[in-house]
Design a protein around this motif. Structure first.
Motif, PDB file in Angstrom:
ATOM      1  N   UNK A 194      -3.670   2.832  -0.342  1.00 37.90           N
ATOM      2  CA  UNK A 194      -3.547   4.285  -0.353  1.00 37.90           C
ATOM      3  C   UNK A 194      -3.648   4.718   1.106  1.00 37.90           C
ATOM      4  N   UNK A 195      -2.593   5.341   1.603  1.00 39.21           N
ATOM      5  CA  UNK A 195      -2.461   5.649   3.021  1.00 39.21           C
ATOM      6  C   UNK A 195      -2.350   7.158   3.187  1.00 39.21           C
ATOM      7  N   UNK A 196      -3.291   7.745   3.936  1.00 41.95           N
ATOM      8  CA  UNK A 196      -3.255   9.178   4.223  1.00 41.95           C
ATOM      9  C   UNK A 196      -2.806   9.353   5.668  1.00 41.95           C
ATOM     10  N   UNK A 197      -1.630   9.934   5.829  1.00 39.71           N
ATOM     11  CA  UNK A 197      -1.075  10.214   7.154  1.00 39.71           C
ATOM     12  C   UNK A 197      -0.729  11.702   7.216  1.00 39.71           C
ATOM     13  N   UNK A 198      -0.526  12.235   8.430  1.00 42.33           N
ATOM     14  CA  UNK A 198      -0.242  13.677   8.526  1.00 42.33           C
ATOM     15  C   UNK A 198       0.970  14.138   7.717  1.00 42.33           C
ATOM     16  N   UNK A 199       1.949  13.275   7.515  1.00 42.49           N
ATOM     17  CA  UNK A 199       3.151  13.694   6.782  1.00 42.49           C
ATOM     18  C   UNK A 199       3.085  13.373   5.297  1.00 42.49           C
ATOM     19  N   UNK A 200       1.911  13.043   4.763  1.00 36.84           N
ATOM     20  CA  UNK A 200       1.770  12.832   3.333  1.00 36.84           C
ATOM     21  C   UNK A 200       0.792  11.735   2.990  1.00 36.84           C
ATOM     22  N   UNK A 201       0.562  11.586   1.697  1.00 41.09           N
ATOM     23  CA  UNK A 201      -0.307  10.530   1.194  1.00 41.09           C
ATOM     24  C   UNK A 201       0.555   9.572   0.375  1.00 41.09           C
ATOM     25  N   UNK A 202       0.477   8.298   0.717  1.00 43.07           N
ATOM     26  CA  UNK A 202       1.283   7.278   0.068  1.00 43.07           C
ATOM     27  C   UNK A 202       0.387   6.325  -0.703  1.00 43.07           C
ATOM     28  N   UNK A 214      -7.059  -1.599  -2.312  1.00 47.35           N
ATOM     29  CA  UNK A 214      -7.564  -1.882  -3.661  1.00 47.35           C
ATOM     30  C   UNK A 214      -8.809  -1.057  -3.978  1.00 47.35           C
ATOM     31  N   UNK A 215      -8.791   0.213  -3.559  1.00 50.46           N
ATOM     32  CA  UNK A 215      -9.889   1.121  -3.861  1.00 50.46           C
ATOM     33  C   UNK A 215     -11.066   1.046  -2.913  1.00 50.46           C
ATOM     34  N   UNK A 216     -11.029   0.217  -1.907  1.00 52.46           N
ATOM     35  CA  UNK A 216     -12.140   0.077  -0.965  1.00 52.46           C
ATOM     36  C   UNK A 216     -11.685   0.418   0.447  1.00 52.46           C
ATOM     37  N   UNK A 217     -12.638   0.794   1.287  1.00 49.80           N
ATOM     38  CA  UNK A 217     -12.347   1.042   2.696  1.00 49.80           C
ATOM     39  C   UNK A 217     -12.404  -0.285   3.445  1.00 49.80           C
ATOM     40  N   UNK A 218     -11.272  -0.772   3.937  1.00 52.92           N
ATOM     41  CA  UNK A 218     -11.299  -2.055   4.661  1.00 52.92           C
ATOM     42  C   UNK A 218     -11.600  -1.852   6.141  1.00 52.92           C
ATOM     43  N   UNK A 261      -2.722   0.951  17.733  1.00 57.52           N
ATOM     44  CA  UNK A 261      -4.027   1.588  17.929  1.00 57.52           C
ATOM     45  C   UNK A 261      -4.200   2.785  16.984  1.00 57.52           C
ATOM     46  N   UNK A 262      -3.119   3.520  16.696  1.00 53.91           N
ATOM     47  CA  UNK A 262      -3.205   4.607  15.715  1.00 53.91           C
ATOM     48  C   UNK A 262      -3.504   4.058  14.319  1.00 53.91           C
ATOM     49  N   UNK A 263      -2.896   2.927  13.982  1.00 50.99           N
ATOM     50  CA  UNK A 263      -3.152   2.296  12.688  1.00 50.99           C
ATOM     51  C   UNK A 263      -4.603   1.835  12.605  1.00 50.99           C
ATOM     52  N   UNK A 264      -5.109   1.233  13.676  1.00 55.34           N
ATOM     53  CA  UNK A 264      -6.506   0.773  13.706  1.00 55.34           C
ATOM     54  C   UNK A 264      -7.456   1.954  13.571  1.00 55.34           C
ATOM     55  N   UNK A 265      -7.176   3.042  14.279  1.00 55.66           N
ATOM     56  CA  UNK A 265      -8.020   4.239  14.195  1.00 55.66           C
ATOM     57  C   UNK A 265      -8.023   4.822  12.785  1.00 55.66           C
ATOM     58  N   UNK A 266      -6.873   4.824  12.122  1.00 52.77           N
ATOM     59  CA  UNK A 266      -6.786   5.361  10.758  1.00 52.77           C
ATOM     60  C   UNK A 266      -7.597   4.513   9.781  1.00 52.77           C
ATOM     61  N   UNK A 267      -7.535   3.202   9.931  1.00 52.89           N
ATOM     62  CA  UNK A 267      -8.309   2.316   9.054  1.00 52.89           C
ATOM     63  C   UNK A 267      -9.798   2.544   9.295  1.00 52.89           C
ATOM     64  N   UNK A 268     -10.190   2.618  10.557  1.00 56.42           N
ATOM     65  CA  UNK A 268     -11.595   2.818  10.906  1.00 56.42           C
ATOM     66  C   UNK A 268     -12.104   4.172  10.402  1.00 56.42           C
TER      67      UNK A 268
END
Length: 131
Positions: free
Chosen positions: A56-64, A39-43, A25-32
């Motif tokens: 490109x993943x932005x999480x509290x402990x960094x951007x990957x 690939x450069x788009x918001x899925x 659910x945290x992953x779903x919320x982050x995507x939403x």
């Protein structure tokens, strides 16, 4: 002749399986919320992933910034999770630089100001406010 069934892997399930998020659910919320770019788009959370996609993943402990190497929708060990992706060298350098900047940034918190202030600390605050 039967055709082989192609498995589809959702972005949110893959992020959970790759251990970027503690729960699905945290992953779903982050995507939403737009913290994930495929690939450069918001899925959308149900968008299918393919090997070779860039995330490109932005999480509290960094951007990957990672390339998808393998697909999975089952959460396993950390070692298995790390085999699902490869982080780009630029992303590693950025994260290390951000960690260094955070470490070198001045701290303005009082060491005793964690939680509720003590009676002594409250008196000192009142003295500063008055004058």
């Amino acid at each position: 002749m039967k055709t082989p069934e192609i498995q589809k892997y959702r972005v949110d399930k893959w992020l959970w399986a790759a251990r970027f998020f503690k729960t699905r659910s945290l992953a779903t919320d982050a995507v939403t919320a737009g913290h994930i770019h495929l690939n450069g788009e918001r899925p959308k959370p149900a968008r299918d992933l393919k090997v070779g996609d860039m995330l490109r993943i932005q999480v509290p402990h960094g951007e990957f910034e990672v390339e998808v190497l393998a697909l999975s929708d089952q959460r396993g060990s950390g070692e298995k999770a790390r085999s699902l992706y490869r982080e780009t060298p630029e992303s590693m350098v950025k994260r290390e630089q951000a960690a260094l900047e955070k470490q070198l940034a001045p701290q303005f918190d009082h060491p005793l100001a964690k939680g509720r202030p003590t009676k002594k600390w409250r008196r000192q605050l009142h003295l500063l406010e008055r004058g």
